[in-house]
Design a protein around this motif. Structure first.
Motif, PDB file in Angstrom:
ATOM      1  N   SER A   1      -4.131   0.462   3.992  1.00 46.21           N
ATOM      2  CA  SER A   1      -4.587   0.814   5.410  1.00 46.21           C
ATOM      3  C   SER A   1      -4.496  -0.444   6.299  1.00 46.21           C
ATOM      4  O   SER A   1      -4.418  -0.304   7.525  1.00 46.21           O
ATOM      5  CB  SER A   1      -6.053   1.069   5.300  1.00 46.21           C
ATOM      6  N   ASP A   2      -4.107  -1.715   5.812  1.00 44.43           N
ATOM      7  CA  ASP A   2      -4.105  -2.819   6.738  1.00 44.43           C
ATOM      8  C   ASP A   2      -2.813  -3.231   6.544  1.00 44.43           C
ATOM      9  O   ASP A   2      -2.298  -4.343   7.044  1.00 44.43           O
ATOM     10  CB  ASP A   2      -4.870  -3.855   6.012  1.00 44.43           C
ATOM     11  N   ALA A   3      -1.656  -2.864   5.944  1.00 42.47           N
ATOM     12  CA  ALA A   3      -0.347  -3.018   5.616  1.00 42.47           C
ATOM     13  C   ALA A   3       0.709  -2.361   6.653  1.00 42.47           C
ATOM     14  O   ALA A   3       0.277  -1.402   7.290  1.00 42.47           O
ATOM     15  CB  ALA A   3       0.053  -2.788   4.417  1.00 42.47           C
ATOM     16  N   SER A   4       1.736  -3.184   7.080  1.00 40.52           N
ATOM     17  CA  SER A   4       2.695  -2.539   8.221  1.00 40.52           C
ATOM     18  C   SER A   4       4.223  -2.844   7.550  1.00 40.52           C
ATOM     19  O   SER A   4       4.105  -4.153   7.488  1.00 40.52           O
ATOM     20  CB  SER A   4       2.183  -3.217   9.696  1.00 40.52           C
ATOM     21  N   ALA A   5       4.722  -2.067   7.589  1.00 37.85           N
ATOM     22  CA  ALA A   5       6.395  -2.417   7.143  1.00 37.85           C
ATOM     23  C   ALA A   5       6.889  -3.369   8.075  1.00 37.85           C
ATOM     24  O   ALA A   5       7.758  -4.007   7.631  1.00 37.85           O
ATOM     25  CB  ALA A   5       7.010  -0.913   6.963  1.00 37.85           C
ATOM     26  N   ALA A   6       6.352  -3.449   9.528  1.00 36.80           N
ATOM     27  CA  ALA A   6       6.893  -4.333  10.254  1.00 36.80           C
ATOM     28  C   ALA A   6       6.571  -5.688   9.878  1.00 36.80           C
ATOM     29  O   ALA A   6       7.569  -6.637  10.418  1.00 36.80           O
ATOM     30  CB  ALA A   6       6.452  -4.044  11.659  1.00 36.80           C
ATOM     31  N   ASP A   7       5.778  -5.970   8.930  1.00 37.61           N
ATOM     32  CA  ASP A   7       5.554  -7.377   8.382  1.00 37.61           C
ATOM     33  C   ASP A   7       6.464  -7.968   7.351  1.00 37.61           C
ATOM     34  O   ASP A   7       6.375  -9.042   7.092  1.00 37.61           O
ATOM     35  CB  ASP A   7       4.046  -7.529   8.191  1.00 37.61           C
ATOM     36  N   TYR A   8       7.097  -7.025   6.811  1.00 36.69           N
ATOM     37  CA  TYR A   8       7.807  -7.172   5.746  1.00 36.69           C
ATOM     38  C   TYR A   8       9.498  -7.126   5.902  1.00 36.69           C
ATOM     39  O   TYR A   8       9.697  -6.167   6.455  1.00 36.69           O
ATOM     40  CB  TYR A   8       7.640  -6.237   4.526  1.00 36.69           C
ATOM     41  N   ASP A   9      10.325  -7.690   4.917  1.00 38.78           N
ATOM     42  CA  ASP A   9      11.617  -7.430   4.991  1.00 38.78           C
ATOM     43  C   ASP A   9      11.998  -6.617   3.921  1.00 38.78           C
ATOM     44  O   ASP A   9      13.302  -6.127   3.957  1.00 38.78           O
ATOM     45  CB  ASP A   9      12.298  -8.816   4.738  1.00 38.78           C
TER      46      ASP A   9
ATOM     47  N   GLU B   1      -0.042  10.531  -1.741  1.00 34.50           N
ATOM     48  CA  GLU B   1      -0.993   9.761  -0.666  1.00 34.50           C
ATOM     49  C   GLU B   1      -0.239   9.520   0.502  1.00 34.50           C
ATOM     50  O   GLU B   1       0.727   8.657   0.330  1.00 34.50           O
ATOM     51  CB  GLU B   1      -1.284   8.190  -1.282  1.00 34.50           C
ATOM     52  N   GLU B   2      -0.487  10.280   1.516  1.00 37.06           N
ATOM     53  CA  GLU B   2       0.292  10.273   2.843  1.00 37.06           C
ATOM     54  C   GLU B   2       0.512   8.902   3.287  1.00 37.06           C
ATOM     55  O   GLU B   2       1.767   8.634   3.689  1.00 37.06           O
ATOM     56  CB  GLU B   2      -0.431  11.449   3.875  1.00 37.06           C
ATOM     57  N   LYS B   3      -0.715   8.133   3.375  1.00 34.07           N
ATOM     58  CA  LYS B   3      -0.329   6.628   3.853  1.00 34.07           C
ATOM     59  C   LYS B   3       0.811   6.074   3.022  1.00 34.07           C
ATOM     60  O   LYS B   3       1.706   5.123   3.530  1.00 34.07           O
ATOM     61  CB  LYS B   3      -1.518   5.955   3.715  1.00 34.07           C
ATOM     62  N   ALA B   4       0.697   5.965   1.854  1.00 32.91           N
ATOM     63  CA  ALA B   4       1.813   5.623   0.993  1.00 32.91           C
ATOM     64  C   ALA B   4       3.179   6.118   1.383  1.00 32.91           C
ATOM     65  O   ALA B   4       4.110   5.145   1.425  1.00 32.91           O
ATOM     66  CB  ALA B   4       1.726   5.733  -0.530  1.00 32.91           C
ATOM     67  N   LEU B   5       3.474   7.283   1.377  1.00 32.03           N
ATOM     68  CA  LEU B   5       4.535   7.964   1.798  1.00 32.03           C
ATOM     69  C   LEU B   5       5.136   7.636   3.194  1.00 32.03           C
ATOM     70  O   LEU B   5       6.299   7.061   3.168  1.00 32.03           O
ATOM     71  CB  LEU B   5       4.327   9.440   1.836  1.00 32.03           C
ATOM     72  N   ASP B   6       4.061   7.323   4.007  1.00 35.91           N
ATOM     73  CA  ASP B   6       4.639   6.976   5.434  1.00 35.91           C
ATOM     74  C   ASP B   6       4.886   5.579   5.381  1.00 35.91           C
ATOM     75  O   ASP B   6       6.051   5.044   6.020  1.00 35.91           O
ATOM     76  CB  ASP B   6       3.198   7.079   6.412  1.00 35.91           C
ATOM     77  N   PHE B   7       4.512   4.662   4.400  1.00 34.83           N
ATOM     78  CA  PHE B   7       4.880   3.066   4.267  1.00 34.83           C
ATOM     79  C   PHE B   7       6.192   3.015   3.778  1.00 34.83           C
ATOM     80  O   PHE B   7       6.924   2.273   4.324  1.00 34.83           O
ATOM     81  CB  PHE B   7       3.785   2.390   3.285  1.00 34.83           C
ATOM     82  N   VAL B   8       6.530   3.928   2.836  1.00 34.84           N
ATOM     83  CA  VAL B   8       7.767   3.880   2.260  1.00 34.84           C
ATOM     84  C   VAL B   8       8.882   4.278   3.320  1.00 34.84           C
ATOM     85  O   VAL B   8       9.951   3.837   3.612  1.00 34.84           O
ATOM     86  CB  VAL B   8       7.936   4.870   0.873  1.00 34.84           C
ATOM     87  N   LYS B   9       8.619   5.392   3.839  1.00 40.84           N
ATOM     88  CA  LYS B   9       9.306   6.040   4.991  1.00 40.84           C
ATOM     89  C   LYS B   9       9.724   4.883   6.111  1.00 40.84           C
ATOM     90  O   LYS B   9      10.957   4.746   6.765  1.00 40.84           O
ATOM     91  CB  LYS B   9       8.796   7.315   5.624  1.00 40.84           C
ATOM     92  N   ALA B  10       8.878   4.238   6.518  1.00 47.12           N
ATOM     93  CA  ALA B  10       8.680   3.357   7.742  1.00 47.12           C
ATOM     94  C   ALA B  10       9.873   2.066   7.057  1.00 47.12           C
ATOM     95  O   ALA B  10      10.548   1.792   7.921  1.00 47.12           O
ATOM     96  CB  ALA B  10       7.475   2.496   7.893  1.00 47.12           C
ATOM     97  N   PHE B  11       9.697   1.642   5.708  1.00 48.71           N
ATOM     98  CA  PHE B  11      10.885   0.773   5.358  1.00 48.71           C
ATOM     99  C   PHE B  11      12.218   1.296   5.736  1.00 48.71           C
ATOM    100  O   PHE B  11      13.253   0.607   6.069  1.00 48.71           O
ATOM    101  CB  PHE B  11      10.639   0.371   3.941  1.00 48.71           C
TER     102      PHE B  11
END
Length: 186
Positions: free
Chosen positions: A65-73, A90-100
């Motif tokens: 919930s505190d992580a953002s793909a924008a912060d990582y390479d 987990e929708e948040k996990a899938l959204d995180f993967v999709k963002a990368f």
């Protein structure tokens, strides 16, 4: 392995990750100079699975919930049967993967973790590998499955099993140093 000084990498995992598939990339990428964060659904620690029984706990650096793909390479997805199966609902996990993927960053998945790629809609039309027991799942998701140690397709790195960890981690470093990847439609 190539230097990763100044690079930031997220490892997304939860309870039941395959011990070596999280620890080897975590340690090797840190040894190469990267700042690596274990990202998970909850604070504290997550417990691994070590071959046939529960393994060691690993501290969580950042909650999802505190992580953002924008912060990582780059993003690393360890496998094991339990970990990716819990994360793919987990929708948040899938959204995180999709963002990368959308941001054209490196996404690396090993063993059973390509389940997350399928669920996030990334596997379709991509060359990849996985643990042999989910081969049919990958093909049904539209992937071009290969029986190979490591497969790379436009910044998407997959590896079939823990025996291939050194080659997998070396390919992660190489792809990160290449920078963002253009992604042609599958």
């Amino acid at each position: 392995m190539q230097s990763l000084s100044g690079k930031k990498i997220a490892i997304l995992a939860t309870h039941g990750f395959e011990q070596s598939e999280l620890e080897v990339p975590l340690n090797d990428l840190r040894d190469a100079g990267a700042q690596v964060h274990v990202v998970s659904l909850e604070e504290g620690q997550i417990k691994g699975w070590d071959e046939s029984d529960w393994g060691r706990a690993v501290p969580v650096d950042v909650t999802l919930s505190d992580a953002s793909a924008a912060d990582y390479d780059a993003l690393v997805l360890p496998g094991g049967q339990i970990n990716p199966d819990l994360l793919r609902v987990e929708e948040k996990a899938l959204d995180f993967v999709k963002a990368f993927w959308t941001d054209k960053k490196v996404v690396a998945a090993i063993c059973h973790a390509p389940w997350l790629l399928a669920e996030a809609g990334i596997a379709k039309g991509r060359k990849l590998t996985s643990y042999k027991s989910i081969r049919t799942d990958m093909i049904n998701a539209g992937a071009e499955w290969h029986d190979a140690e490591v497969v790379t397709d436009q910044g998407l790195i997959t590896s079939r099993n823990p025996g291939d960890l050194k080659a997998f981690v070396a390919k992660i470093a190489e792809e990160i140093n290449e920078g963002r990847h253009e992604r042609r439609a599958a």
